[in-house]
Design a protein around this motif. Structure first.
Motif, PDB file in Angstrom:
ATOM      1  N   CYS A  59      41.131  48.655  61.640  1.00 53.83           N
ATOM      2  CA  CYS A  59      41.319  50.065  60.740  1.00 53.83           C
ATOM      3  C   CYS A  59      42.744  50.474  61.477  1.00 53.83           C
ATOM      4  O   CYS A  59      42.246  50.769  62.799  1.00 53.83           O
ATOM      5  CB  CYS A  59      40.499  50.833  60.423  1.00 53.83           C
ATOM      6  N   ILE A  60      43.581  49.976  61.268  1.00 54.16           N
ATOM      7  CA  ILE A  60      45.064  51.135  62.140  1.00 54.16           C
ATOM      8  C   ILE A  60      45.213  52.053  61.864  1.00 54.16           C
ATOM      9  O   ILE A  60      45.153  52.989  62.973  1.00 54.16           O
ATOM     10  CB  ILE A  60      46.034  50.419  61.354  1.00 54.16           C
ATOM     11  N   GLY A  61      44.514  52.914  61.196  1.00 49.44           N
ATOM     12  CA  GLY A  61      44.620  54.032  60.539  1.00 49.44           C
ATOM     13  C   GLY A  61      43.309  55.397  61.355  1.00 49.44           C
ATOM     14  O   GLY A  61      42.691  56.428  61.755  1.00 49.44           O
ATOM     15  N   VAL A  85      41.893  48.780  48.908  1.00 54.47           N
ATOM     16  CA  VAL A  85      42.664  50.837  49.076  1.00 54.47           C
ATOM     17  C   VAL A  85      43.354  51.018  47.982  1.00 54.47           C
ATOM     18  O   VAL A  85      44.514  49.816  47.153  1.00 54.47           O
ATOM     19  CB  VAL A  85      43.503  50.616  50.377  1.00 54.47           C
ATOM     20  N   ILE A 105      40.356  55.506  60.081  1.00 53.28           N
ATOM     21  CA  ILE A 105      39.394  56.029  59.487  1.00 53.28           C
ATOM     22  C   ILE A 105      37.944  55.666  59.684  1.00 53.28           C
ATOM     23  O   ILE A 105      37.583  56.632  59.307  1.00 53.28           O
ATOM     24  CB  ILE A 105      39.989  55.954  58.168  1.00 53.28           C
ATOM     25  N   ARG A 106      37.759  54.444  60.081  1.00 54.91           N
ATOM     26  CA  ARG A 106      36.397  53.862  59.811  1.00 54.91           C
ATOM     27  C   ARG A 106      35.420  54.041  61.252  1.00 54.91           C
ATOM     28  O   ARG A 106      35.426  53.809  62.343  1.00 54.91           O
ATOM     29  CB  ARG A 106      36.666  52.254  59.678  1.00 54.91           C
ATOM     30  N   ALA A 121      39.853  53.802  50.507  1.00 49.14           N
ATOM     31  CA  ALA A 121      39.796  52.889  50.797  1.00 49.14           C
ATOM     32  C   ALA A 121      38.155  52.410  50.731  1.00 49.14           C
ATOM     33  O   ALA A 121      37.240  53.394  50.818  1.00 49.14           O
ATOM     34  CB  ALA A 121      39.825  52.495  52.112  1.00 49.14           C
ATOM     35  N   CYS A 129      43.927  57.553  56.274  1.00 51.23           N
ATOM     36  CA  CYS A 129      44.286  56.363  56.208  1.00 51.23           C
ATOM     37  C   CYS A 129      45.421  56.304  55.225  1.00 51.23           C
ATOM     38  O   CYS A 129      46.398  57.553  54.664  1.00 51.23           O
ATOM     39  CB  CYS A 129      42.953  56.209  54.349  1.00 51.23           C
ATOM     40  N   LEU A 130      46.646  55.802  55.320  1.00 53.84           N
ATOM     41  CA  LEU A 130      47.705  55.701  55.358  1.00 53.84           C
ATOM     42  C   LEU A 130      47.798  54.153  54.941  1.00 53.84           C
ATOM     43  O   LEU A 130      49.422  53.882  54.207  1.00 53.84           O
ATOM     44  CB  LEU A 130      48.372  55.462  56.868  1.00 53.84           C
ATOM     45  N   ALA A 131      46.786  53.855  53.925  1.00 47.41           N
ATOM     46  CA  ALA A 131      46.970  52.672  53.331  1.00 47.41           C
ATOM     47  C   ALA A 131      47.959  51.318  53.623  1.00 47.41           C
ATOM     48  O   ALA A 131      48.923  50.651  52.755  1.00 47.41           O
ATOM     49  CB  ALA A 131      47.429  53.386  51.455  1.00 47.41           C
ATOM     50  N   CYS A 132      48.005  51.016  55.175  1.00 48.15           N
ATOM     51  CA  CYS A 132      48.571  49.595  55.523  1.00 48.15           C
ATOM     52  C   CYS A 132      47.965  48.193  55.115  1.00 48.15           C
ATOM     53  O   CYS A 132      48.853  48.124  55.215  1.00 48.15           O
ATOM     54  CB  CYS A 132      48.190  50.057  57.552  1.00 48.15           C
ATOM     55  N   HIS A 133      46.579  48.696  54.451  1.00 52.68           N
ATOM     56  CA  HIS A 133      45.541  46.934  54.679  1.00 52.68           C
ATOM     57  C   HIS A 133      45.631  46.454  55.180  1.00 52.68           C
ATOM     58  O   HIS A 133      45.762  45.330  55.058  1.00 52.68           O
ATOM     59  CB  HIS A 133      46.759  46.783  52.817  1.00 52.68           C
ATOM     60  N   THR A 134      45.261  46.588  56.430  1.00 52.83           N
ATOM     61  CA  THR A 134      45.010  45.857  57.280  1.00 52.83           C
ATOM     62  C   THR A 134      43.685  45.401  57.239  1.00 52.83           C
ATOM     63  O   THR A 134      43.186  44.003  58.103  1.00 52.83           O
ATOM     64  CB  THR A 134      45.614  46.557  58.910  1.00 52.83           C
ATOM     65  N   CYS A 135      43.715  46.495  56.547  1.00 46.14           N
ATOM     66  CA  CYS A 135      41.654  46.140  56.567  1.00 46.14           C
ATOM     67  C   CYS A 135      41.389  44.895  55.288  1.00 46.14           C
ATOM     68  O   CYS A 135      41.179  44.077  55.553  1.00 46.14           O
ATOM     69  CB  CYS A 135      40.980  47.405  55.538  1.00 46.14           C
TER      70      CYS A 135
HETATM   71  S1  SF4 Z   1      43.046  49.608  57.940  1.00 46.92           S
HETATM   72 FE1  SF4 Z   1      42.537  51.677  57.937  1.00 46.92          FE
HETATM   73  S2  SF4 Z   1      44.334  53.278  57.560  1.00 46.92           S
HETATM   74 FE2  SF4 Z   1      44.718  51.171  56.996  1.00 46.92          FE
HETATM   75  S3  SF4 Z   1      44.560  51.403  54.787  1.00 46.92           S
HETATM   76 FE3  SF4 Z   1      42.625  50.296  55.441  1.00 46.92          FE
HETATM   77  S4  SF4 Z   1      41.171  51.380  55.978  1.00 46.92           S
HETATM   78 FE4  SF4 Z   1      43.482  52.572  55.353  1.00 46.92          FE
END
Ligand code: SF4
Ligand code: SF4
Length: 428
Positions: free
Chosen positions: A272-274, A63, A276-277, A182, A35-41
């Protein structure tokens, strides 16, 4: 109080309702290492469900940066301290795990938690609003107001919203660590929100275990806000009712126009960009045990490989969100947060075997829910040593299938390398 079996705790526990389970359970795995904390989610959820008046500080997906942050502020520390105060006895795990890989669906994969859950500790504690079904607390308005403030920033004054110091802080020299956590509603097997609602306005759907609040029955007493250990029901002042994550149920049902009739992952998962999900549906037997399904990716990660662990299992709600813990974080902190399975999970994740490496490729490669996977073996690519252990990589192909057995994803473990042609200015 009834006696129900909680496999996270490895023992029966007290719960205000009779034991009753859905046929399938909504569940997910988040790989914190990515997770990179991009907050796209967060924004995908916000722009879909909580963009209206009265929902300004409502973030069903959030997140937060650990160990500093939390939404609402200090939610986990507040409850851990309350539990330590009200029920300090035996808050530890005994060693008797029966979770070897030969018995994946074991009844106590993490051993047995000997302390009291939030349900068992509740009868000793009477809040200002009367007796509680689950031990909890009601966050203040200020606790909800500023998610992520003071996280990832080295200046600021703790506890003083919107007040920043202008001098550069001099930090003591110590080893620093943090990670991004997250969070959404865990659609728990034994939800504290359901237990606490005096209006029976909250229910768990029999078809997928998604927990919903009936907006017509809710009177905004906020008993669920107080009881949920993860603080995921949120009060909406202009409707005077409480709202929470609905697991994007039209997508899970395949009724969203985008889904073409097939079960689809939620908005936060599929954005989710990273990568992770991974979200899925687990078949559950009448007694609450998970039906054996080693080719379901979630079943494999949680019950066979045991790399994904529940968040604060000691609270007792049997949450259905699971996390692959971060490799670099001090183990005592992680054991408090994810239980005693942490060491084994990290060891396995750091040197993954052939099957685990293949299943990890499935994260965020399709927005259809994957019910089964298959691995087609490919050639050996390379071999190396990681932390004193032999690691071999193969170029296997992993295939994912939807609920009808249709192939929805096909991906190679060995990712191709693309070289930019030298017509571009920044080519190497
Ligand atoms: S979109 Fe994915 S990578 Fe980005 S903050 Fe949310 S859980 Fe983390
Ligand atoms: S996380 Fe909280 S709101 Fe969600 S089901 Fe569990 S107790 Fe209820």
């Amino acid at each position: 109080m009834s006696s129900v079996y909680n496999w996270h705790l490895g023992r029966p526990m007290e719960y205000p309702h009779e034991e009753h389970h859905p046929g399938r359970q909504f569940a997910f795995v988040f790989n914190i290492n990515r997770c990179l904390a991009c907050h796209t989610c967060t924004m995908a959820c916000k722009s879909t469900w909580t963009f209206a008046r009265g929902q300004e500080v409502m973030w069903w997906n959030n997140v937060e940066t650990k160990p500093y942050g939390g939404y609402p502020r200090n939610w986990d520390v507040e409850l851990l301290e309350l539990l330590n105060k009200v029920a300090p006895e035996n808050r530890r795990w005994s060693e008797a795990a029966d979770g070897d890989s030969a018995k994946p669906n074991s009844a106590k994969p993490y051993g047995t938690f000997d302390g009291k859950t939030i349900f068992e500790a509740a009868d000793k504690h009477v809040s200002s609003a009367g007796p509680q079904q689950a031990l909890g607390y009601l966050p203040s308005d200020a606790d909800w107001r500023t998610p992520n403030l003071y996280e990832d920033v080295s200046v600021g004054e703790k506890g003083e919203p919107l007040k920043f110091t202008r001098t550069v802080e001099q930090l003591p020299t110590h080893s620093t660590w943090f990670f991004y956590l997250a969070r959404i509603c865990n659609h728990c097997t034994y939800p504290a929100c359901v237990a606490a609602c005096p209006r029976n306005a909250i229910y768990k759907r029999p078809e997928d275990g998604i927990v919903l609040i009936d907006q017509k029955r809710c009177r905004g007493y906020r008993k669920c806000v107080e009881a949920c250990p993860y603080k995921k029901p949120m009060y909406r002042p202009n409707t005077r009712a409480t709202e929470k994550c609905i697991a994007c149920y039209p997508r899970v049902e395949g009724k969203d126009p985008e889904t073409e009739g097939r079960p689809m992952e939620t908005r936060c998962m599929s954005s989710c960009i990273g990568q992770i999900r991974l979200q899925g549906l687990i078949d559950v037997a009448e007694d609450g045990t998970w039906a054996e399904a080693p080719d379901n990716p979630l079943y494999y990660l949680i019950r066979v490989a045991k790399v994904a662990l529940p968040l604060y299992p000691q609270f007792g709600t049997e949450p259905n969100g699971y996390y692959i813990p971060p490799r670099w974080v001090p183990r005592p902190y992680l054991r408090q947060m994810f239980g005693p399975g942490v060491d084994q999970a990290i060891e396995r994740y750091m040197v993954p075997d052939r099957e685990l490496l293949a299943v990890l490729q499935l994260f965020r490669k399709t927005n259809r829910i994957i019910f089964k996977y298959k691995i087609e073996e490919g050639p050996k690519v390379f071999e190396t040593e990681i932390h004193g252990k032999l690691f071999t990589q193969y170029d296997d192909t992993v295939l994912g299938y939807d609920d009808q057995g249709n192939e929805v994803v096909r991906i190679n473990v060995n990712e191709p390398i693309h070289e930019r042609p030298d017509i571009h200015q920044n080519s190497i």
